[in-house]
Design a protein around this motif. Structure first.
Motif, short mmCIF file in Angstrom:
data_model
loop_
_atom_site.label_atom_id
_atom_site.label_comp_id
_atom_site.label_asym_id
_atom_site.label_seq_id
_atom_site.Cartn_x
_atom_site.Cartn_y
_atom_site.Cartn_z
N LEU A 31 -16.00 18.45 -24.66
CA LEU A 31 -16.03 19.36 -23.51
C LEU A 31 -16.99 18.83 -22.45
CD1 LEU A 31 -16.03 22.96 -25.05
CD2 LEU A 31 -14.31 21.93 -23.57
N GLU A 32 -18.15 18.35 -22.89
CA GLU A 32 -19.13 17.80 -21.94
C GLU A 32 -18.53 16.60 -21.20
OE1 GLU A 32 -22.22 18.83 -20.92
OE2 GLU A 32 -21.56 20.61 -22.00
N HIS A 33 -17.83 15.76 -21.96
CA HIS A 33 -17.20 14.57 -21.38
C HIS A 33 -16.17 14.99 -20.33
CE1 HIS A 33 -15.87 10.48 -21.15
NE2 HIS A 33 -14.65 10.78 -21.57
N LYS A 35 -16.25 17.63 -18.61
CA LYS A 35 -16.95 18.17 -17.44
C LYS A 35 -17.59 17.05 -16.62
CE LYS A 35 -18.88 21.93 -19.90
NZ LYS A 35 -20.18 22.53 -20.19
N GLY A 36 -17.54 15.83 -17.15
CA GLY A 36 -18.08 14.68 -16.40
C GLY A 36 -19.49 14.30 -16.81
N SER A 37 -20.05 14.91 -17.86
CA SER A 37 -21.42 14.56 -18.27
C SER A 37 -21.42 13.16 -18.88
CB SER A 37 -21.95 15.53 -19.33
OG SER A 37 -21.76 16.84 -18.93
N GLN A 38 -22.41 12.37 -18.47
CA GLN A 38 -22.53 11.02 -19.03
C GLN A 38 -23.52 10.99 -20.17
OE1 GLN A 38 -23.23 8.22 -15.78
NE2 GLN A 38 -22.38 6.70 -17.19
N TYR A 39 -24.56 11.80 -20.03
CA TYR A 39 -25.60 11.88 -21.06
C TYR A 39 -25.82 13.33 -21.46
CZ TYR A 39 -26.90 7.05 -20.20
OH TYR A 39 -26.89 5.69 -20.09
N VAL A 40 -26.21 13.51 -22.69
CA VAL A 40 -26.56 14.86 -23.13
C VAL A 40 -27.74 14.75 -24.11
CG1 VAL A 40 -24.83 14.93 -24.99
CG2 VAL A 40 -25.61 17.05 -24.00
N SER A 41 -28.69 15.65 -23.94
CA SER A 41 -29.88 15.56 -24.79
C SER A 41 -29.68 16.31 -26.11
CB SER A 41 -31.08 16.16 -24.05
OG SER A 41 -30.91 17.56 -23.96
N SER A 42 -30.48 15.93 -27.09
CA SER A 42 -30.36 16.62 -28.38
C SER A 42 -30.78 18.08 -28.22
CB SER A 42 -31.21 15.93 -29.45
OG SER A 42 -32.53 15.83 -29.01
N THR A 43 -31.69 18.34 -27.27
CA THR A 43 -32.13 19.72 -27.03
C THR A 43 -30.95 20.57 -26.55
OG1 THR A 43 -34.11 18.65 -26.18
CG2 THR A 43 -33.98 21.03 -25.92
N LEU A 44 -30.15 19.98 -25.66
CA LEU A 44 -28.99 20.71 -25.13
C LEU A 44 -27.94 20.92 -26.23
CD1 LEU A 44 -28.69 21.74 -22.26
CD2 LEU A 44 -27.10 19.87 -21.83
N ILE A 45 -27.67 19.85 -26.98
CA ILE A 45 -26.69 19.98 -28.08
C ILE A 45 -27.16 21.06 -29.03
CG2 ILE A 45 -25.52 18.79 -29.99
CD1 ILE A 45 -25.98 16.14 -28.59
N ALA A 46 -28.47 21.04 -29.33
CA ALA A 46 -29.03 22.01 -30.26
C ALA A 46 -28.88 23.43 -29.72
CB ALA A 46 -30.49 21.68 -30.50
N ARG A 47 -29.27 23.61 -28.45
CA ARG A 47 -29.22 24.95 -27.86
C ARG A 47 -27.78 25.50 -27.86
NH1 ARG A 47 -29.50 25.52 -21.59
NH2 ARG A 47 -27.28 25.23 -21.96
N GLY A 72 -31.30 11.08 -23.38
CA GLY A 72 -30.55 11.60 -24.52
C GLY A 72 -29.44 10.66 -24.97
N TYR A 73 -28.34 11.24 -25.39
CA TYR A 73 -27.23 10.44 -25.93
C TYR A 73 -26.20 10.16 -24.84
CZ TYR A 73 -28.94 11.87 -30.51
OH TYR A 73 -29.70 12.09 -31.61
N GLU A 74 -25.65 8.95 -24.87
CA GLU A 74 -24.54 8.65 -23.97
C GLU A 74 -23.29 9.28 -24.59
OE1 GLU A 74 -22.82 4.74 -21.63
OE2 GLU A 74 -24.36 4.49 -23.16
N VAL A 75 -22.64 10.14 -23.82
CA VAL A 75 -21.60 11.01 -24.40
C VAL A 75 -20.42 10.23 -25.01
CG1 VAL A 75 -19.94 12.85 -23.87
CG2 VAL A 75 -22.24 12.96 -22.94
#
Ligand code: NAD
Length: 225
Positions: A31-33, A35-47, A72-75
């Motif tokens: 879903l993040e991909h 939406k165009g997100s390139q990176y996502v942090s573990s904090t966001l994934i966790a939340r 963070g992580y490259e999606v």
């Protein structure tokens, strides 16, 4: 995705709770991909997944991918790594035993292929269904399964009535099935070296009922002095 009898990558034994969380991370990352997100942090994934950030980092470390400080992580690479790790990118073939109500639903399910499982044949004993095709898969008598000498197929889906579950499981194993996805309520006995995965919608329903009813239950009365 490759088809055929490719052996999935040999993986180390990973704790089941981590394995259960990974497809949720995967769906989230897709879903993040999207939406165009390139990176996502573990904090966001966790939340967004209701998990502790340390847990996320540990779960994702099984894939061999680690996040970068601050970004963070490259999606996209993480999606690929998760799909690889979970075995969703190599197609495994499966036979289905019991093409009744649940078996038919599984034969119609397009989702399985996306998760790396293709039902290639179904077997039943009920004359009216034999010779028919459901969801593009032909239904043969179980005798046809017994006649086959060579089975590249190692996975069997068990959707027969409870009363036949053990006997059919024995037959599957005796003829080369190594992993049984058991939808029957029977805890089938299998020899060592055979994988059984029990799946029950009703077990989850029971949990939901219990949680719902406990929400509605009156608060316990305070102890009187
Ligand atoms: N895990 C779940 O969430 C879930 C949900 C629904 C049903 N179930 C279970 O799945 C099983 C099937 O349920 P259903 O509603 O599809 O039943 P069903 O009666 O509609 O289908 C069972 C099929 O198995 C076939 N069968 C019987 N003996 C066989 C044998 N020896 N070899 C091959 N096929 C054989 C029957 O001819 C029939 O087509 C039951 O054990 C049921 O309890 C589990």
């Amino acid at each position: 995705m490759e088809a055929g009898n490719n052996i999935k990558k040999k993986s180390t034994l990973v704790p089941e709770p981590a394995l259960r969380r990974m497809p949720c991370y995967l769906a989230y990352l897709k879903l993040e991909h999207h939406k165009g997100s390139q990176y996502v942090s573990s904090t966001l994934i966790a939340r967004d997944n209701g998990v502790d950030p340390t847990q996320v980092t540990k779960d994702l470390s099984y894939t061999g991918i680690t996040g970068k400080t601050r970004v963070g992580y490259e999606v996209e690479p993480l999606i690929n790594a998760l799909e690889d790790f979970l075995g969703f990118r190599v197609m495994d073939e499966a036979y289905l035993f019991g093409a009744g109500s649940l078996g038919t639903a599984l034969l119609h399910d397009h989702g399985l292929v996306q998760y790396g499982l293709k039902i290639v044949s179904a077997f039943d004993v009920n004359p009216p269904v034999i010779g028919h095709s459901i969801g593009g898969v032909s239904i043969a008598h179980v005798d046809e399964f017994l006649k086959k000498q060579e089975h590249g197929t190692r996975i069997g889906i068990l959707t027969v009535p409870a009363a036949n579950a053990q006997e059919v499981a024995h037959m599957m194993i005796a003829n080369g099935i190594k992993a049984i996805w058991n939808f029957t309520p029977v805890r089938i006995a299998v020899p060592e070296g055979i994988v059984v995965q029990n799946t029950s919608l009703y077990a989850h329903l029971a949990v939901m009922f219990n949680r719902l009813n406990s929400l509605e239950a009156p608060a316990p009365a305070e102890d009187a002095d």
